[in-house]
Design a protein around this motif. Structure first.
Motif, short mmCIF file in Angstrom:
data_model
loop_
_atom_site.label_atom_id
_atom_site.label_comp_id
_atom_site.label_asym_id
_atom_site.label_seq_id
_atom_site.Cartn_x
_atom_site.Cartn_y
_atom_site.Cartn_z
N SER A 381 0.82 -1.21 0.00
CA SER A 381 0.00 0.00 0.00
C SER A 381 0.85 1.26 0.00
O SER A 381 2.04 1.24 0.37
CB SER A 381 -0.92 0.01 1.22
N PHE A 382 0.23 2.37 -0.38
CA PHE A 382 0.93 3.66 -0.34
C PHE A 382 1.41 3.95 1.09
O PHE A 382 2.52 4.45 1.29
CB PHE A 382 0.02 4.79 -0.83
N TYR A 383 0.52 3.68 2.05
CA TYR A 383 0.90 3.94 3.45
C TYR A 383 2.14 3.13 3.83
O TYR A 383 3.08 3.67 4.44
CB TYR A 383 -0.26 3.59 4.38
N ASP A 384 2.16 1.85 3.49
CA ASP A 384 3.31 1.00 3.86
C ASP A 384 4.60 1.53 3.22
O ASP A 384 5.67 1.51 3.85
CB ASP A 384 3.07 -0.44 3.42
N LYS A 385 4.51 2.00 2.00
CA LYS A 385 5.69 2.53 1.33
C LYS A 385 6.24 3.75 2.07
O LYS A 385 7.45 3.85 2.33
CB LYS A 385 5.34 2.91 -0.12
N VAL A 386 5.35 4.69 2.38
CA VAL A 386 5.79 5.91 3.05
C VAL A 386 6.27 5.60 4.47
O VAL A 386 7.28 6.15 4.93
CB VAL A 386 4.66 6.96 3.06
N ALA A 387 5.57 4.70 5.16
CA ALA A 387 5.99 4.32 6.52
C ALA A 387 7.37 3.66 6.49
O ALA A 387 8.22 3.94 7.36
CB ALA A 387 4.96 3.39 7.14
N LEU A 411 -2.90 8.19 1.96
CA LEU A 411 -2.31 7.18 2.83
C LEU A 411 -3.33 6.54 3.76
O LEU A 411 -2.96 5.78 4.65
CB LEU A 411 -1.16 7.79 3.64
N GLY A 412 -4.60 6.84 3.56
CA GLY A 412 -5.65 6.19 4.34
C GLY A 412 -6.01 6.96 5.60
O GLY A 412 -5.27 7.84 6.07
N GLU A 413 -7.15 6.62 6.17
CA GLU A 413 -7.65 7.34 7.34
C GLU A 413 -6.81 7.14 8.59
O GLU A 413 -6.83 7.95 9.51
CB GLU A 413 -9.09 6.90 7.61
N THR A 414 -6.08 6.04 8.65
CA THR A 414 -5.27 5.75 9.85
C THR A 414 -3.82 6.18 9.67
O THR A 414 -2.94 5.74 10.42
CB THR A 414 -5.34 4.25 10.19
N ASN A 415 -3.54 7.04 8.70
CA ASN A 415 -2.17 7.47 8.45
C ASN A 415 -1.54 8.08 9.71
O ASN A 415 -2.11 8.97 10.33
CB ASN A 415 -2.16 8.50 7.33
N ASP A 416 -0.36 7.59 10.08
CA ASP A 416 0.37 8.16 11.22
C ASP A 416 1.79 8.55 10.82
O ASP A 416 2.64 8.77 11.69
CB ASP A 416 0.38 7.19 12.40
N THR A 417 2.04 8.64 9.53
CA THR A 417 3.36 9.10 9.08
C THR A 417 3.41 10.62 9.16
O THR A 417 2.38 11.29 9.27
CB THR A 417 3.64 8.65 7.63
N SER A 418 4.61 11.17 9.06
CA SER A 418 4.74 12.63 9.19
C SER A 418 5.52 13.27 8.05
O SER A 418 5.50 14.49 7.91
CB SER A 418 5.44 12.97 10.51
N ILE A 419 6.21 12.49 7.22
CA ILE A 419 7.01 13.09 6.15
C ILE A 419 6.11 13.43 4.96
O ILE A 419 5.14 12.73 4.67
CB ILE A 419 8.15 12.15 5.71
#
Length: 611
Positions: A381-387, A411-419
Motif C-alpha cells: 500500500s501507499f501507506y506502507d511505502k511511506v511508513a 495514505l488512508g484514514e489511519t495514516n500516522d506518518t509525518s514526512i
C-alpha cells in the motif's frame, strides 16, 4: 513537461536521429521468415544479443554497445529481410495543466486547452451571466471578480457567499475564475455569476429547490444555468421550470452522473436540459461518466430522443480549480531544480535532500536515511511505502505511478506518518530516477483537484458563455446546437451514448456561428436539428384508443402548431406538452413535428412512435 522543455526534447530528438544510428537501449528489430526464425535467434544469441520480443515475422533483440551498421554486419544472413531501430515509445497525456503553484502564479487547467477556450476571447461587454445552483461560493478566494457576482440563499442553507463544502467553489472557478495572474483561469474569465445555494449541511436538496432556483436564475437575468448535481426520478414541476427557462432563450446544462452506468439522472434527463458527460486529458471517456440511452419506451412504443442522453463531454478527471481558503493541499516537486507535476498525498512539509531509489519500498532500508525516497507503485500500500521510508530515516517520499498518467492517492484514514509524500507521473520516472537532489513541498492551498461529471458540466457552461459572448444575438438552444455541431467525435464513430456528439471545442463553435449564423448549417459532429425546437414523443394505448404524449422545448411563439404525418392536427398553447388522441384500433406509424405558429420552417425534427 512544460512547453519549452517539450520543444527542446523534440529538437534534441531530431538532432540525435540525424547524428547517429543507435536505437534506444541498443535494441533492434530483425525481420525474418517465421520458418527461419530459430536459426536467426540462435545466431543473435551467439553474438551476445538478448531476445526481447519473439513476434510474428520478426524478433526484437538488444545488442549492447552496437550501432545499427554493426548489427547489420554481425547479422549478414540471407534469412533476414530487414534490420531497423527499435524506437522507444512512451505514454503521454494529450493535454496537461500548466506546471507550477497556483498560489504563486496563474495556471491554465488542461480542459481549457482541450476545449480550445484559450483560443477565443471572452467579451465582457456582452452581458453574459451564469447561474450556479450548488453549495455556495467561498468569498475569501481572490480568484473571482466579486463585483460581478450576486446570489440567493435557499431556505435553510445559509449565506450563498459562505461555502457549504468545496464543491460549489470548485465549479464556479471552472466557469469564471478571473484572468488576474494568480490561481487558475476559467473557461469564461470573469463572467458574471449568480450563486444559488441549494445544498443543506447534509449535502443534498430537493427537486422543488431546483425548480425555485430556476425561477431565481431567470429573475437575476442569467443566460445559462449550471447544475453539477442530480438524482433519480423526474417530476413535471422541475421539468417545466427548466423548459420555461430554455423557452425564454436560455441554456441549461446538468451533469450526467458519476455511477458509470446507463441510468438516466435528473435534471440532466429532461429534454430542455443539456446532459454533460466527462472525459479525461487523453480524450478518453471517464470511467465514472453515466451513459443513459437516447431511447425510451419498449417495443413498438420505443422512441429516440437525443436530448435525454449525453450530448457532449468536457474535461472532468482530475480538474484543477478554486477551493475555499486553505481547504486544499498543493504539492510541488522538483528534481535537480527542474519542476515536475505532482499530487499531494499526505503530510504538510517542505524538504530538499539527496534522492534515493527505494524500489517498491516493501521493507525498511537504512540507505534511505536523510534522503527523499523515490518509490515505484505496486506490491504494498501507499501507506506502507511511506511508513517504510520514514522508518528508514527518509525525510520525504515520491511514489511514481506504474501506468501512464499522474498518481493520485492518499495514505488512508489511519495514516500516522509525518514526512511529506507526493504522487508523480509515470512519464517522469526516468528523469526522477536520474536526479541527485529532490525537493518536495506540501502546503495548504486555495486550489485543488476534483473529478466528476460535476467538473465537466461547468466547463461546458463556461465555454457556452465564452462562445455566446461573441454571438449575443443567438438563443441558448442555438448555442447548444453549435456546441454539438462542432464537437470532436470520440468513441464510436458518430454520436454515441458515452460522448454524445463528442468533446466540446470553443474555437470551432465560434467559427461555425460566424460562418453560418445562429441558425447554423450542417453539423460536423452529427446531424443538424431542424430548428431550436426539441421534441420527444411517447405513445401508449388505453380503452381502444391510441395516445401520444408530446413534450418540447425551444419554441418562442405563444402558440405552436402540431403536425402528425405532415398534416396539421391542432394549434395549442406553447406550454411544452400536448397529448394527441388517435381513434381506431390497429397499429400504425405516426411522425410528429412541433412548429412555431403559422410557420412550416421553424419546426422540430420528426419524432416517431409505432403502435
Amino acid at each position: 513537461m512544460n512547453k519549452n522543455k517539450l520543444a527542446l526534447a523534440l529538437l534534441l530528438s531530431g538532432i540525435c536521429t540525424a547524428g547517429n544510428a543507435y536505437a534506444d537501449n541498443d535494441r533492434y528489430i530483425i525481420q525474418v521468415d517465421n520458418s527461419k526464425k530459430g536459426v536467426v535467434k540462435a545466431l543473435a544469441k551467439k553474438l551476445g544479443a538478448t531476445i526481447k520480443v519473439d513476434g510474428n515475422g520478426f524478433i526484437a533483440a538488444q545488442f549492447s554497445g552496437h550501432d545499427l551498421a554493426s548489427v547489420k554486419g554481425l547479422l549478414n544472413n540471407p534469412h533476414i529481410t530487414l534490420i531497423e531501430e527499435d524506437n522507444k515509445r512512451v505514454p503521454f497525456a494529450q493535454y496537461s495543466d500548466d506546471m507550477g503553484d497556483p498560489m504563486q502564479q496563474q495556471l491554465t487547467p488542461y480542459a481549457v486547452y482541450q476545449s480550445q477556450a484559450d483560443q477565443v476571447t471572452f467579451d465582457a461587454n456582452a452581458g453574459m451571466k451564469v447561474c450556479v445552483i450548488d453549495s455556495g461560493l467561498d468569498n475569501s478566494n481572490p480568484d473571482f471578480i466579486w463585483g460581478n457576482i450576486t446570489g440567493d440563499n435557499d431556505a435553510g442553507t445559509g449565506n450563498w457567499f459562505e461555502h457549504g463544502g468545496p464543491h460549489g467553489t470548485h465549479v464556479a472557478g471552472t466557469i469564471g475564475a478571473a484572468d488576474n495572474n494568480q490561481g487558475v483561469i476559467g473557461m469564461a474569465p470573469g463572467v458574471a455569476m449568480h450563486i444559488i445555494k441549494v445544498f443543506n449541511e447534509a449535502g443534498w436538496g430537493y427537486s422543488s429547490d431546483l425548480a425555485h432556483a430556476a425561477d431565481l436564475c431567470a429573475q437575476a437575468g442569467a443566460n445559462i444555468i449550471n447544475m453539477s448535481l442530480g438524482g433519480g426520478g423526474s417530476n413535471s414541476t422541475e421539468s417545466n421550470a427548466f423548459a420555461n427557462f430554455t423557452n425564454a432563450g436560455g441554456l441549461v446544462v446538468a451533469a450526467a452522473g458519476n455511477d458509470g452506468n446507463n441510468v438516466r439522472s435528473y435534471p440532466a434527463g429532461y429534454s430542455s436540459v443539456m446532459m454533460i458527460g466527462a472525459n479525461d486529458a487523453n480524450n478518453d471517456i471517464a470511467s465514472f461518466s453515466q451513459f443513459p440511452s437516447c431511447s425510451s419506451g419498449r417495443g413498438k412504443h420505443a422512441t429516440n430522443d437525443e436530448t435525454i442522453c449525453v450530448e457532449v463531454t468536457a474535461g472532468g478527471v482530475d480538474t484543477l480549480s478554486t477551493y475555499p481558503a486553505g481547504l486544499a493541499s498543493a504539492a510541488n516537486l522538483a528534481a535537480d531544480g527542474t519542476p515536475y507535476a505532482s499530487s499531494a498525498m499526505e503530510n504538510i512539509g517542505d524538504v530538499t535532500a539527496t534522492a534515493y531509489y527505494m524500489g517498491t519500498a516493501e521493507s525498511s532500508d537504512s540507505n534511505a536515511a536523510g534522503k527523499v525516497c523515490l518509490i515505484d507503485r505496486g506490491v504494498v500500500s501507499f501507506y506502507d511505502k511511506v511508513a517504510n521510508c520514514e522508518n528508514s530515516g527518509g525525510v520525504g517520499a515520491v511514489i511514481i505511478n506504474n501506468e501512464a498518467g499522474m498518481l493520485y492517492g492518499t495514505l488512508g484514514e489511519t495514516n500516522d506518518t509525518s514526512i511529506p509524500a507526493v504522487g508523480a507521473a509515470f512519464e517522469d520516472r526516468s528523469a526522477l530516477l536520474a536526479s541527485t537532489s529532490i525537493s518536495v513541498n506540501i502546503g495548504s492551498s486555495d486550489y485543488g483537484f476534483m473529478s466528476g461529471t460535476s467538473m465537466a458540466t461547468p466547463a461546458v457552461a463556461g465555454l457556452a458563455a465564452l462562445v455566446w459572448s461573441n454571438h449575443p444575438q443567438c438563443t441558448g438552444t442555438e448555442i447548444r446546437n453549435a456546441l454539438k455541431a462542432t464537437a470532436q467525435d470520440q468513441g464510436a464513430t458518430g454520436k454515441d451514448d458515452y460522448f454524445g456528439y463528442g468533446i466540446v471545442k470553443a474555437a470551432d463553435a465560434n467559427a461555425y456561428l460566424t460562418a453560418n449564423g445562429c441558425a447554423g448549417g450542417s453539423q460536423g459532429g452529427g446531424d443538424p436539428t431542424a430548428s431550436d425546437i426539441s421534441l420527444s414523443a411517447n405513445g401508449y394505448k388505453s380503452k381502444g384508443n391510441k395516445f401520444v404524449d408530446l413534450n418540447w422545448s425551444g419554441a418562442t411563439t405563444s402558440q405552436v402548431d402540431i403536425y402528425r404525418n405532415g398534416t396539421k392536427v391542432t394549434s395549442t398553447a406553447n406550454n411544452n406538452s400536448y397529448t394527441d388522441t388517435i381513434a381506431g384500433k390497429g397499429g400504425g406509424t405516426y411522425s410528429y413535428q412541433v412548429c412555431e405558429a403559422q410557420s412550416t420552417t421553424a419546426c422540430s425534427s420528426n419524432a416517431t412512435v409505432v403502435f
